[in-house]
Design a protein around this motif. Structure first.
Motif, mmCIF file in Angstrom:
data_model
loop_
_atom_site.group_PDB
_atom_site.id
_atom_site.type_symbol
_atom_site.label_atom_id
_atom_site.label_comp_id
_atom_site.label_asym_id
_atom_site.label_seq_id
_atom_site.Cartn_x
_atom_site.Cartn_y
_atom_site.Cartn_z
ATOM 1 N N GLU A 4 16.913 4.686 -33.657
ATOM 2 C CA GLU A 4 17.035 5.498 -32.444
ATOM 3 C C GLU A 4 16.026 5.096 -31.369
ATOM 4 O OE1 GLU A 4 19.524 7.638 -31.984
ATOM 5 O OE2 GLU A 4 20.200 6.958 -33.953
ATOM 6 N N ALA A 5 15.022 4.321 -31.728
ATOM 7 C CA ALA A 5 13.948 3.957 -30.788
ATOM 8 C C ALA A 5 14.275 2.646 -30.102
ATOM 9 C CB ALA A 5 12.617 3.875 -31.520
ATOM 10 N N ALA A 6 15.160 2.671 -29.136
ATOM 11 C CA ALA A 6 15.639 1.444 -28.498
ATOM 12 C C ALA A 6 14.586 0.824 -27.589
ATOM 13 C CB ALA A 6 16.898 1.737 -27.702
ATOM 14 N N PHE A 7 14.504 -0.501 -27.668
ATOM 15 C CA PHE A 7 13.631 -1.234 -26.747
ATOM 16 C C PHE A 7 14.451 -2.168 -25.853
ATOM 17 C CE2 PHE A 7 13.639 -3.554 -30.832
ATOM 18 C CZ PHE A 7 14.147 -4.787 -30.432
ATOM 19 N N GLN A 53 21.271 -9.797 -22.540
ATOM 20 C CA GLN A 53 20.402 -8.755 -23.090
ATOM 21 C C GLN A 53 19.300 -8.376 -22.115
ATOM 22 O OE1 GLN A 53 18.926 -10.749 -26.621
ATOM 23 N NE2 GLN A 53 17.131 -11.533 -25.550
ATOM 24 N N VAL A 54 18.827 -7.165 -22.279
ATOM 25 C CA VAL A 54 17.647 -6.696 -21.557
ATOM 26 C C VAL A 54 16.685 -6.158 -22.610
ATOM 27 C CG1 VAL A 54 18.775 -4.453 -21.130
ATOM 28 C CG2 VAL A 54 16.753 -5.116 -19.817
ATOM 29 N N ILE A 55 15.430 -6.570 -22.525
ATOM 30 C CA ILE A 55 14.431 -6.183 -23.517
ATOM 31 C C ILE A 55 13.149 -5.756 -22.821
ATOM 32 C CG2 ILE A 55 12.933 -7.018 -25.388
ATOM 33 C CD1 ILE A 55 15.173 -8.847 -26.270
ATOM 34 N N ASP A 56 12.637 -4.624 -23.213
ATOM 35 C CA ASP A 56 11.308 -4.185 -22.786
ATOM 36 C C ASP A 56 10.309 -4.779 -23.775
ATOM 37 O OD1 ASP A 56 8.893 -2.843 -22.349
ATOM 38 O OD2 ASP A 56 9.892 -1.008 -21.701
ATOM 39 N N GLU A 57 9.763 -5.928 -23.428
ATOM 40 C CA GLU A 57 8.908 -6.653 -24.372
ATOM 41 C C GLU A 57 7.624 -5.899 -24.692
ATOM 42 O OE1 GLU A 57 8.282 -10.649 -23.142
ATOM 43 O OE2 GLU A 57 10.417 -11.161 -23.211
ATOM 44 N N VAL A 58 7.104 -5.170 -23.716
ATOM 45 C CA VAL A 58 5.885 -4.391 -23.958
ATOM 46 C C VAL A 58 6.150 -3.312 -25.008
ATOM 47 C CG1 VAL A 58 4.193 -2.805 -22.940
ATOM 48 C CG2 VAL A 58 4.946 -4.836 -21.664
ATOM 49 N N TYR A 59 7.264 -2.599 -24.838
ATOM 50 C CA TYR A 59 7.607 -1.540 -25.787
ATOM 51 C C TYR A 59 7.954 -2.126 -27.146
ATOM 52 C CZ TYR A 59 9.518 2.952 -27.333
ATOM 53 O OH TYR A 59 9.763 4.128 -28.014
ATOM 54 N N MET A 60 8.641 -3.278 -27.136
ATOM 55 C CA MET A 60 9.012 -3.935 -28.389
ATOM 56 C C MET A 60 7.753 -4.293 -29.191
ATOM 57 S SD MET A 60 11.207 -7.453 -28.965
ATOM 58 C CE MET A 60 9.788 -8.554 -28.828
ATOM 59 N N LYS A 61 6.770 -4.856 -28.523
ATOM 60 C CA LYS A 61 5.524 -5.221 -29.203
ATOM 61 C C LYS A 61 4.762 -3.988 -29.661
ATOM 62 C CE LYS A 61 4.977 -9.641 -26.826
ATOM 63 N NZ LYS A 61 4.191 -10.412 -25.824
ATOM 64 N N TYR A 62 4.804 -2.937 -28.839
ATOM 65 C CA TYR A 62 4.143 -1.680 -29.197
ATOM 66 C C TYR A 62 4.714 -1.120 -30.495
ATOM 67 C CZ TYR A 62 2.951 3.299 -29.015
ATOM 68 O OH TYR A 62 2.525 4.568 -29.325
ATOM 69 N N MET A 63 6.018 -1.301 -30.690
ATOM 70 C CA MET A 63 6.668 -0.815 -31.905
ATOM 71 C C MET A 63 6.519 -1.796 -33.069
ATOM 72 S SD MET A 63 10.111 1.164 -30.658
ATOM 73 C CE MET A 63 10.742 -0.148 -29.638
ATOM 74 N N GLY A 64 5.858 -2.922 -32.822
ATOM 75 C CA GLY A 64 5.584 -3.860 -33.898
ATOM 76 C C GLY A 64 6.763 -4.721 -34.307
ATOM 77 N N VAL A 65 7.687 -4.944 -33.376
ATOM 78 C CA VAL A 65 8.863 -5.763 -33.681
ATOM 79 C C VAL A 65 8.517 -7.232 -33.460
ATOM 80 C CG1 VAL A 65 11.259 -6.272 -33.080
ATOM 81 C CG2 VAL A 65 10.432 -3.906 -33.042
ATOM 82 N N SER A 66 8.629 -8.033 -34.491
ATOM 83 C CA SER A 66 8.321 -9.466 -34.413
ATOM 84 C C SER A 66 9.521 -10.231 -33.876
ATOM 85 C CB SER A 66 7.961 -9.999 -35.795
ATOM 86 O OG SER A 66 9.081 -9.911 -36.659
ATOM 87 N N SER A 67 9.308 -11.498 -33.532
ATOM 88 C CA SER A 67 10.406 -12.331 -33.041
ATOM 89 C C SER A 67 11.471 -12.533 -34.118
ATOM 90 C CB SER A 67 9.866 -13.673 -32.562
ATOM 91 O OG SER A 67 9.165 -14.334 -33.597
#
Length: 218
Positions: free
Chosen positions: A65-68, A77-91
């Motif tokens: 549910e926590a979309a980045f 695609q559109v990605i919020d890279e700051v939020y993605m990194k904050y959530m600990g999502v790796s490449s």
């Protein structure tokens, strides 16, 4: 408060009537599932055919549910890279999330559109959802539609948060919304009295009704 998605659609109609829409070259695309009842109301009243644009949110594997971000059928695609990194999502996790999302999109295109994406070459397109929050899915849809050769691409939604408006305006030729919200805790469902989940059965019923009325664009 909107009573339901159908009422929200009817209110959007009044907004869109103020603009000169060339019905011969315009297509409405609903973002499933919540955008479908809204879009069909607009389609019926304005006599503009509608179809679907199927996008999928990108979210951590552990928290769907926590979309980045969001992704479209062609990989736009559109990605919020700051939020993605904050959530600990790796490449590497991102690639898994992307592949899973694209598979789901493909399955939905088969389920709802018999595997055939609408031809948008030279069309003006109005993308409709029942509301936007971050705007990720709408942005991914806009990128996809433009890649498919659409001319002008518009967003029409009953409600959106004020801080998302500048973000989505970068990707659309114009944005139409009936209400905006300044609440820092905005949720689309909070502005509807009836915000039940739109089921597959609901989707198929609307699509069949649209086909009978010559309003489903293929």
């Amino acid at each position: 408060m909107f009573r339901d998605r159908e009422e929200a659609g009817r209110l959007l109609i009044e907004l869109l009537k103020k603009y000169k829409i060339d019905k011969e070259k315009t297509v409405i695309l609903a973002i499933p599932r919540g955008g479908v009842p809204v879009a069909y109301e607009v389609s019926k009243k304005l006599g503009i055919p509608f179809s679907l644009v199927i996008t999928k949110k990108l979210a951590p594997l552990r928290d769907p549910e926590a979309a980045f971000g969001a992704i479209a059928p062609d990989g736009s695609q559109v990605i919020d890279e700051v939020y993605m990194k904050y959530m600990g999502v790796s490449s590497s996790e991102l690639e898994i999330v992307r592949e899973n999302a694209l598979k789901e999109i493909k399955n939905r295109i088969i389920k709802y559109l018999n595997g055939k994406e609408p031809n948008l070459e030279g069309k003006d397109v109005i993308i409709i959802d029942d509301g936007i929050a971050t705007g990720y899915t709408a942005i991914a849809a806009a990128m996809y539609v433009k890649n498919k050769g659409a001319n002008n691409v518009y967003l029409a939604t009953p409600v959106c948060p004020t801080d998302s408006i500048p973000r989505v305006k970068k990707y659309f030729d114009d944005v139409f919304f009936y209400e905006k919200s300044d609440s820092p805790f905005f949720a689309v469902g909070a502005v509807y009295e009836d915000f039940h989940q739109v089921s597959d059965q609901d989707m198929f019923f609307i699509i069949e009704e649209a086909k009978k009325n010559g309003l489903f664009y293929i």
